[in-house]
Design a protein around this motif. Structure first.
Motif, PDB file in Angstrom:
ATOM      1  N   LYS A 161     -10.007  20.208   4.443  1.00 15.84           N
ATOM      2  CA  LYS A 161      -9.510  20.403   3.075  1.00 15.84           C
ATOM      3  C   LYS A 161     -10.225  21.577   2.405  1.00 15.84           C
ATOM      4  N   GLU A 162     -11.530  21.679   2.617  1.00 14.56           N
ATOM      5  CA  GLU A 162     -12.286  22.792   2.040  1.00 14.56           C
ATOM      6  C   GLU A 162     -11.817  24.129   2.614  1.00 14.56           C
ATOM      7  N   ALA A 163     -11.735  24.223   3.947  1.00 14.00           N
ATOM      8  CA  ALA A 163     -11.354  25.481   4.584  1.00 14.00           C
ATOM      9  C   ALA A 163      -9.918  25.874   4.215  1.00 14.00           C
ATOM     10  N   LEU A 164      -9.003  24.911   4.206  1.00 13.87           N
ATOM     11  CA  LEU A 164      -7.617  25.207   3.857  1.00 13.87           C
ATOM     12  C   LEU A 164      -7.502  25.628   2.396  1.00 13.87           C
ATOM     13  N   GLY A 165      -8.273  24.977   1.522  1.00 18.19           N
ATOM     14  CA  GLY A 165      -8.264  25.377   0.119  1.00 18.19           C
ATOM     15  C   GLY A 165      -8.751  26.801  -0.073  1.00 18.19           C
ATOM     16  N   LYS A 166      -9.767  27.188   0.699  1.00 14.44           N
ATOM     17  CA  LYS A 166     -10.263  28.563   0.623  1.00 14.44           C
ATOM     18  C   LYS A 166      -9.223  29.543   1.154  1.00 14.44           C
ATOM     19  N   ALA A 167      -8.532  29.179   2.237  1.00  7.43           N
ATOM     20  CA  ALA A 167      -7.495  30.066   2.771  1.00  7.43           C
ATOM     21  C   ALA A 167      -6.350  30.231   1.775  1.00  7.43           C
ATOM     22  N   ARG A 168      -6.038  29.174   1.027  1.00  3.73           N
ATOM     23  CA  ARG A 168      -5.001  29.276  -0.011  1.00  3.73           C
ATOM     24  C   ARG A 168      -5.472  30.104  -1.200  1.00  3.73           C
TER      25      ARG A 168
ATOM     26  N   LEU B  89     -17.722  21.998  11.717  1.00  2.00           N
ATOM     27  CA  LEU B  89     -17.237  23.316  11.309  1.00  2.00           C
ATOM     28  C   LEU B  89     -15.722  23.352  11.384  1.00  2.00           C
ATOM     29  N   CYS B  90     -15.084  23.942  10.385  1.00  2.00           N
ATOM     30  CA  CYS B  90     -13.630  24.145  10.408  1.00  2.00           C
ATOM     31  C   CYS B  90     -13.311  25.536   9.885  1.00  2.00           C
ATOM     32  N   VAL B  91     -12.310  26.159  10.504  1.00  2.00           N
ATOM     33  CA  VAL B  91     -11.806  27.462  10.073  1.00  2.00           C
ATOM     34  C   VAL B  91     -10.313  27.300   9.797  1.00  2.00           C
ATOM     35  N   ALA B  92      -9.836  27.934   8.733  1.00  2.00           N
ATOM     36  CA  ALA B  92      -8.416  27.859   8.379  1.00  2.00           C
ATOM     37  C   ALA B  92      -7.876  29.256   8.115  1.00  2.00           C
ATOM     38  N   GLY B  93      -6.565  29.402   8.266  1.00  2.00           N
ATOM     39  CA  GLY B  93      -5.923  30.687   8.029  1.00  2.00           C
ATOM     40  C   GLY B  93      -4.673  30.542   7.197  1.00  2.00           C
ATOM     41  N   GLY B  94      -4.271  31.635   6.589  1.00  2.00           N
ATOM     42  CA  GLY B  94      -3.060  31.658   5.781  1.00  2.00           C
ATOM     43  C   GLY B  94      -1.852  32.069   6.596  1.00  2.00           C
ATOM     44  N   PRO B  95      -0.757  32.422   5.930  1.00  2.00           N
ATOM     45  CA  PRO B  95       0.465  32.828   6.635  1.00  2.00           C
ATOM     46  C   PRO B  95       0.196  33.963   7.612  1.00  2.00           C
ATOM     47  N   GLY B  96       0.836  33.876   8.776  1.00  2.00           N
ATOM     48  CA  GLY B  96       0.723  34.936   9.774  1.00  2.00           C
ATOM     49  C   GLY B  96      -0.474  34.842  10.685  1.00  2.00           C
ATOM     50  N   THR B  97      -1.224  33.721  10.627  1.00  2.00           N
ATOM     51  CA  THR B  97      -2.423  33.613  11.460  1.00  2.00           C
ATOM     52  C   THR B  97      -2.247  32.683  12.661  1.00  2.00           C
ATOM     53  N   GLU B  98      -1.060  32.188  12.888  1.00  2.00           N
ATOM     54  CA  GLU B  98      -0.823  31.331  14.058  1.00  2.00           C
ATOM     55  C   GLU B  98      -1.235  32.052  15.329  1.00  2.00           C
ATOM     56  N   GLY B  99      -2.060  31.394  16.142  1.00  2.00           N
ATOM     57  CA  GLY B  99      -2.476  31.946  17.423  1.00  2.00           C
ATOM     58  C   GLY B  99      -3.624  32.933  17.355  1.00  2.00           C
ATOM     59  N   VAL B 100      -4.136  33.242  16.170  1.00  2.00           N
ATOM     60  CA  VAL B 100      -5.248  34.185  16.056  1.00  2.00           C
ATOM     61  C   VAL B 100      -6.503  33.556  16.660  1.00  2.00           C
TER      62      VAL B 100
END
Length: 264
Positions: free
Chosen positions: A184-191, A244-255
Motif C-alpha cells: 500500500k505504501e509503495a503503490l501510494g508513492k507510485a500514484r 521490501l516492496c517496489v511499485a510502478g505506475g502506468p507503462g511499467t509492466e515487465g520492467v
C-alpha cells in the motif's frame, strides 16, 4: 532546469539500500542523488532532488551538466550487476561512474527525460531509494517485527486484506501484515498520493496460496497488480529482517528490478 543530455537503455528500476549515517533524511537525499547519478551516468553533483506539490520526489539535472555514458545494467560496477560484481553481498563503496565520451541513442535507447522518477523509504536501520527510467515508482521497506497483526489489519485495512492476513499461521501474520502495508505504501508513492484519501483501503495483490516462498536471488520484474489496474508491484529480496516492496505506475509492466546494497 535542463534535461540530462544522455541516453539510457531499456527501462529498469534500481533500488539501493544502505545503513543510514547521521541524519537519516539527509542521508536518504544524498543516497538518492548517488543512485540516480549511477543510473544516468552523470556526476551526483549535477543532479538536484525536487518535490511535486504533493510531496513526491523527483530528480532533475542542473544546467550545464556534462554528458557521460550511462551504466549498462549488468555491467561490472553498475547497479544490477551479478552478485560477484555488485549486489546485495558486494563489499566496498559504490563504484564511481567515470567520464567517457557521449553516445548517440541507438535503436534500443531513448533520451533521458527532464525528470527522473524516484522514491525514498527510510526505516529503523535502513534507507531504500528507487530510480526508474521508465515511469513512476514507489518503494517501501519495513523491519520485520512482532505485531498484533489481526487487530491492526481490522483497524487499518479492508475486510479482504484482514481475512487474508488472518488466514496465515500465527507465526506468519506479522509478515503478512507487512506484505500488505509495504504494498500500500509503495503503490501510494507510485500514484503520487501516498496513503491519503483512503489509500489504506486500496486493493493490493493477495496471493491465494499466502505469502510467496520463492528462492533468494530470483530475477524480479514489475507485474500488474490486477488486469487493467495500470499499476505494478514486485517483492525483491530484502536484507534479513526486512520486508521490501517496489511499485510502478502506468507503462511499467515487465520492467526489471534490481537491488544493490551500498556503503554509506
Amino acid at each position: 532546469m535542463a534535461a540530462v543530455t544522455v541516453s539510457v537503455a531499456a527501462s529498469r528500476v534500481e533500488v539501493w539500500l544502505a545503513v543510514p549515517v547521521g541524519d537519516q533524511r539527509r542521508h536518504a537525499k544524498a543516497l538518492l542523488r548517488r543512485a540516480a547519478a549511477a543510473v544516468l551516468g552523470v556526476a551526483a553533483d549535477e543532479l538536484d532532488v525536487a518535490r511535486e506539490p504533493g510531496g513526491r520526489p523527483y530528480v532533475v539535472s542542473r544546467p550545464g551538466g556534462r554528458t557521460r555514458r550511462p551504466s549498462a545494467p549488468g555491467a561490472p560496477g553498475a547497479p544490477g550487476a551479478p552478485a560477484d560484481q555488485a549486489g546485495p553481498d558486494a563489499p566496498g563503496p559504490v563504484p564511481s561512474v567515470g567520464p567517457v565520451p557521449s553516445v548517440s541513442p541507438g535503436p534500443s535507447v531513448s533520451p533521458v527525460p527532464a525528470r527522473v522518477h524516484v522514491s525514498v523509504s527510510h526505516t529503523r536501520g535502513l534507507t531504500a531509494v528507487a530510480v526508474c527510467t521508465g515511469g513512476d515508482v514507489g518503494v517501501d521497506v519495513e523491519p520485520a517485527r512482532e505485531l498484533p497483526a489481526v487487530a491492526l489489519a481490522r483497524r487499518w485495512f479492508s475486510e479482504e486484506d484482514a481475512r487474508w492476513i488472518e488466514g496465515h499461521d500465527a507465526a506468519l501474520r506479522a509478515r503478512a501484515l507487512l506484505w500488505v502495508w509495504t504494498h500500500k505504501e509503495a503503490l501510494g508513492k507510485a500514484r503520487g498520493t501516498g496513503l491519503a484519501g483512503g489509500g489504506r483501503l486500496e486493493p493490493v495483490p493477495l496471493p491465494a496460496s499466502g505469502l510467496p516462498r520463492e528462492p533468494a536471488g530470483r530475477p524480479v520484474a514489475l507485474r500488474e497488480i490486477f488486469p487493467g489496474a495500470g499499476l505494478t508491484s514486485a517483492v525483491p529480496d530484502a536484507p534479513e529482517g526486512y520486508v521490501l516492496c517496489v511499485a510502478g505506475g502506468p507503462g511499467t509492466e515487465g520492467v526489471p528490478v534490481s537491488v544493490t546494497r551500498v556503503d554509506g
